[in-house]
Design a protein around this motif. Structure first.
Motif, mmCIF file in Angstrom:
data_model
loop_
_atom_site.group_PDB
_atom_site.id
_atom_site.type_symbol
_atom_site.label_atom_id
_atom_site.label_comp_id
_atom_site.label_asym_id
_atom_site.label_seq_id
_atom_site.Cartn_x
_atom_site.Cartn_y
_atom_site.Cartn_z
ATOM 1 N N ILE A 218 15.245 -7.816 0.759
ATOM 2 C CA ILE A 218 13.802 -7.926 0.852
ATOM 3 C C ILE A 218 13.429 -9.222 1.565
ATOM 4 O O ILE A 218 13.927 -10.303 1.231
ATOM 5 N N THR A 219 12.543 -9.123 2.554
ATOM 6 C CA THR A 219 12.152 -10.275 3.347
ATOM 7 C C THR A 219 10.943 -10.982 2.747
ATOM 8 O O THR A 219 10.307 -10.485 1.818
ATOM 9 N N MET A 220 10.602 -12.129 3.326
ATOM 10 C CA MET A 220 9.398 -12.843 2.907
ATOM 11 C C MET A 220 8.158 -11.986 3.155
ATOM 12 O O MET A 220 7.266 -11.910 2.297
ATOM 13 N N GLU A 221 8.100 -11.362 4.318
ATOM 14 C CA GLU A 221 6.947 -10.527 4.649
ATOM 15 C C GLU A 221 6.799 -9.373 3.667
ATOM 16 O O GLU A 221 5.682 -9.046 3.231
ATOM 17 N N GLN A 222 7.918 -8.750 3.300
ATOM 18 C CA GLN A 222 7.857 -7.648 2.336
ATOM 19 C C GLN A 222 7.447 -8.134 0.952
ATOM 20 O O GLN A 222 6.742 -7.444 0.216
ATOM 21 N N GLY A 223 7.856 -9.342 0.597
ATOM 22 C CA GLY A 223 7.412 -9.921 -0.662
ATOM 23 C C GLY A 223 5.905 -10.123 -0.668
ATOM 24 O O GLY A 223 5.232 -9.886 -1.681
ATOM 25 N N ALA A 224 5.371 -10.543 0.483
ATOM 26 C CA ALA A 224 3.925 -10.731 0.611
ATOM 27 C C ALA A 224 3.190 -9.408 0.459
ATOM 28 O O ALA A 224 2.173 -9.305 -0.240
ATOM 29 N N GLN A 225 3.691 -8.368 1.102
ATOM 30 C CA GLN A 225 3.055 -7.052 1.011
ATOM 31 C C GLN A 225 3.174 -6.481 -0.399
ATOM 32 O O GLN A 225 2.256 -5.830 -0.902
ATOM 33 N N ALA A 226 4.298 -6.745 -1.041
ATOM 34 C CA ALA A 226 4.522 -6.202 -2.386
ATOM 35 C C ALA A 226 3.589 -6.827 -3.409
ATOM 36 O O ALA A 226 3.109 -6.136 -4.318
ATOM 37 N N ILE A 227 3.301 -8.137 -3.281
ATOM 38 C CA ILE A 227 2.404 -8.771 -4.257
ATOM 39 C C ILE A 227 0.986 -8.210 -4.121
ATOM 40 O O ILE A 227 0.255 -8.082 -5.108
ATOM 41 N N VAL A 228 0.620 -7.818 -2.900
ATOM 42 C CA VAL A 228 -0.686 -7.190 -2.697
ATOM 43 C C VAL A 228 -0.741 -5.864 -3.449
ATOM 44 O O VAL A 228 -1.719 -5.563 -4.155
ATOM 45 N N SER A 229 0.317 -5.066 -3.326
ATOM 46 C CA SER A 229 0.376 -3.785 -4.036
ATOM 47 C C SER A 229 0.353 -3.992 -5.540
ATOM 48 O O SER A 229 -0.295 -3.237 -6.277
ATOM 49 N N MET A 230 1.057 -5.017 -6.008
ATOM 50 C CA MET A 230 1.093 -5.314 -7.436
ATOM 51 C C MET A 230 -0.312 -5.612 -7.961
ATOM 52 O O MET A 230 -0.747 -5.062 -8.989
ATOM 53 N N LEU A 231 -1.039 -6.462 -7.257
ATOM 54 C CA LEU A 231 -2.359 -6.883 -7.725
ATOM 55 C C LEU A 231 -3.409 -5.789 -7.568
ATOM 56 O O LEU A 231 -4.369 -5.733 -8.342
ATOM 57 N N GLU A 232 -3.209 -4.919 -6.573
ATOM 58 C CA GLU A 232 -4.135 -3.790 -6.431
ATOM 59 C C GLU A 232 -3.963 -2.814 -7.592
ATOM 60 O O GLU A 232 -4.939 -2.249 -8.089
ATOM 61 N N ARG A 233 -2.735 -2.618 -8.017
ATOM 62 C CA ARG A 233 -2.454 -1.655 -9.084
ATOM 63 C C ARG A 233 -2.677 -2.260 -10.465
ATOM 64 O O ARG A 233 -3.190 -1.584 -11.371
ATOM 65 N N TRP A 234 -2.247 -3.519 -10.634
ATOM 66 C CA TRP A 234 -2.378 -4.182 -11.946
ATOM 67 C C TRP A 234 -2.997 -5.568 -11.729
ATOM 68 O O TRP A 234 -2.279 -6.587 -11.726
ATOM 69 N N PRO A 235 -4.285 -5.648 -11.529
ATOM 70 C CA PRO A 235 -4.923 -6.936 -11.206
ATOM 71 C C PRO A 235 -4.832 -7.980 -12.311
ATOM 72 O O PRO A 235 -5.034 -9.168 -12.054
ATOM 73 N N ASP A 236 -4.520 -7.571 -13.536
ATOM 74 C CA ASP A 236 -4.437 -8.536 -14.634
ATOM 75 C C ASP A 236 -3.023 -9.062 -14.858
ATOM 76 O O ASP A 236 -2.751 -9.738 -15.864
ATOM 77 N N THR A 237 -2.103 -8.773 -13.934
ATOM 78 C CA THR A 237 -0.724 -9.255 -14.058
ATOM 79 C C THR A 237 -0.706 -10.783 -14.144
ATOM 80 O O THR A 237 -1.365 -11.466 -13.357
#
Length: 329
Positions: A218-237
């Motif tokens: 997993i790259t830095m860019e993919q980590g950036a995209q993944a955190i966006v998906s995480m917060l969109e799905r579970w904003p209270d993480t």
């Protein structure tokens, strides 16, 4: 060569001629011989044109990635341990592919290394046969395989991730997320995800929130995209654990771009203790797995096996790991 000849029902000379592509051996017989070589897990010694072994003065090591500082540190540990032994290191790069690893193992064994060091314990069936029949010390590293081929130098990635979860839970975090890859070809990443899920469940904090994004590594860019998906799905993480420091750094930078404070708005942790995690702002909490030490201990185990005629199989050397708590959590 004699065993191959017996397996096929021909003479050893016929086997030798088949390897030399001698026209006196029919295509049918050559195919039967090559099928037997594959079934028995033998590899043709390219340097000698036979299946005999000899001292060649080098050992082979296979790593998943050459742009990953963890594995470059492991390779450096191997090289330093070989200093003044007269042995040289031949390095191969698998790109997290079991099939590519199989081809590299065959290529390495054709050159008859003194021993071979592998990253991980998951191999194709043919790769295992070749390694089991190679007649040289084999050291699997970076994890604890269920069925070791020979020697093991590593640690439980699942237990290491579990320790990180427990440390952060002890700091008061309750809503945990995890970022990892989309495939199981990174077995160590899969073990870390399993350790995460099991531990948040045991602590009554589950089910864990998991985002699988990108093909390992997993790259830095993919980590950036993944955190966006995480917060969109579970904003209270409250806290996100990443499969590696690279993805954690990408997630951290994306949060900063979005004006989110780390760790006040969301905490982030990685795995591997890359140099970047100790110099970014805020510095990233992570797991230090002593990558250099794994390399040194693997080479030492191999050298000991060579000196003592191979040594007993299934010998496991457990390596250390520790949580490094920093400002990101």
């Amino acid at each position: 060569m004699t065993e191959v000849a017996k397996y096929v029902g021909v003479s050893a000379m016929t086997v030798s001629r088949a390897f030399r592509q001698d026209a006196s051996v029919s295509e049918e017989t050559r195919k039967r011989i090559m099928d037997a070589v594959d079934a028995l897990g033998y590899v043709l010694d390219q340097s000698a044109g036979s299946l005999s072994s000899r001292r060649t003065g080098f050992i082979a090591a296979l790593v998943p990635s050459i742009n990953n500082s963890n594995f470059s540190d492991t390779a450096r540990g191997i090289t330093d341990a070989l200093d003044n032994t007269g042995l040289q290191l031949l390095l191969g790069y698998t790109d997290y592919s079991a099939e590519k690893e199989e081809h590299l193992i065959e290529s390495m064994l054709r050159r008859r290394p003194e021993g071979i060091i592998l990253t991980g314990g998951s191999h194709t069936a043919r790769a295992r046969r070749m390694l089991e029949n190679a007649g040289i010390p084999v050291v699997e590293t970076w994890e604890i395989p269920e069925k070791p081929i020979n020697h093991v130098v590593g640690f439980s990635n699942g237990e290491a991730m579990s320790l990180l979860v427990r440390e952060l839970a002890g700091k008061g975090y309750k809503k945990f997320g995890y970022i990892g890859g989309t495939t199981a070809r990174d077995t160590r990443g899969s073990q870390r995800r399993s350790g995460f899920l099991q531990t948040v469940e045991e602590l009554g904090l589950g089910p864990g929130r998991v985002i699988s994004f990108g093909v390992p590594p997993i790259t830095m860019e993919q980590g950036a995209q993944a955190i966006v998906s995480m917060l969109e799905r579970w904003p209270d993480t409250e806290v996100v654990l990443c499969v590696s420091d690279l993805s954690a750094f990408g997630a951290l930078m994306e949060c900063k771009r979005r004006g989110m404070r780390v760790p006040e708005d969301i905490a982030i942790a990685g795995f591997g203790d890359y140099e970047i995690s100790s110099i970014c702002h805020p510095r990233i909490t992570t797991i230090n797995a002593d990558c250099y030490g794994i390399g040194r201990q693997a080479a030492a185990r191999l050298l000991d096996a060579l000196q003592n005629g191979g040594g007993a199989g299934d010998e496991i050397t457990l390596t250390s790991y520790r949580v490094v708590l920093r400002e990101s959590t």
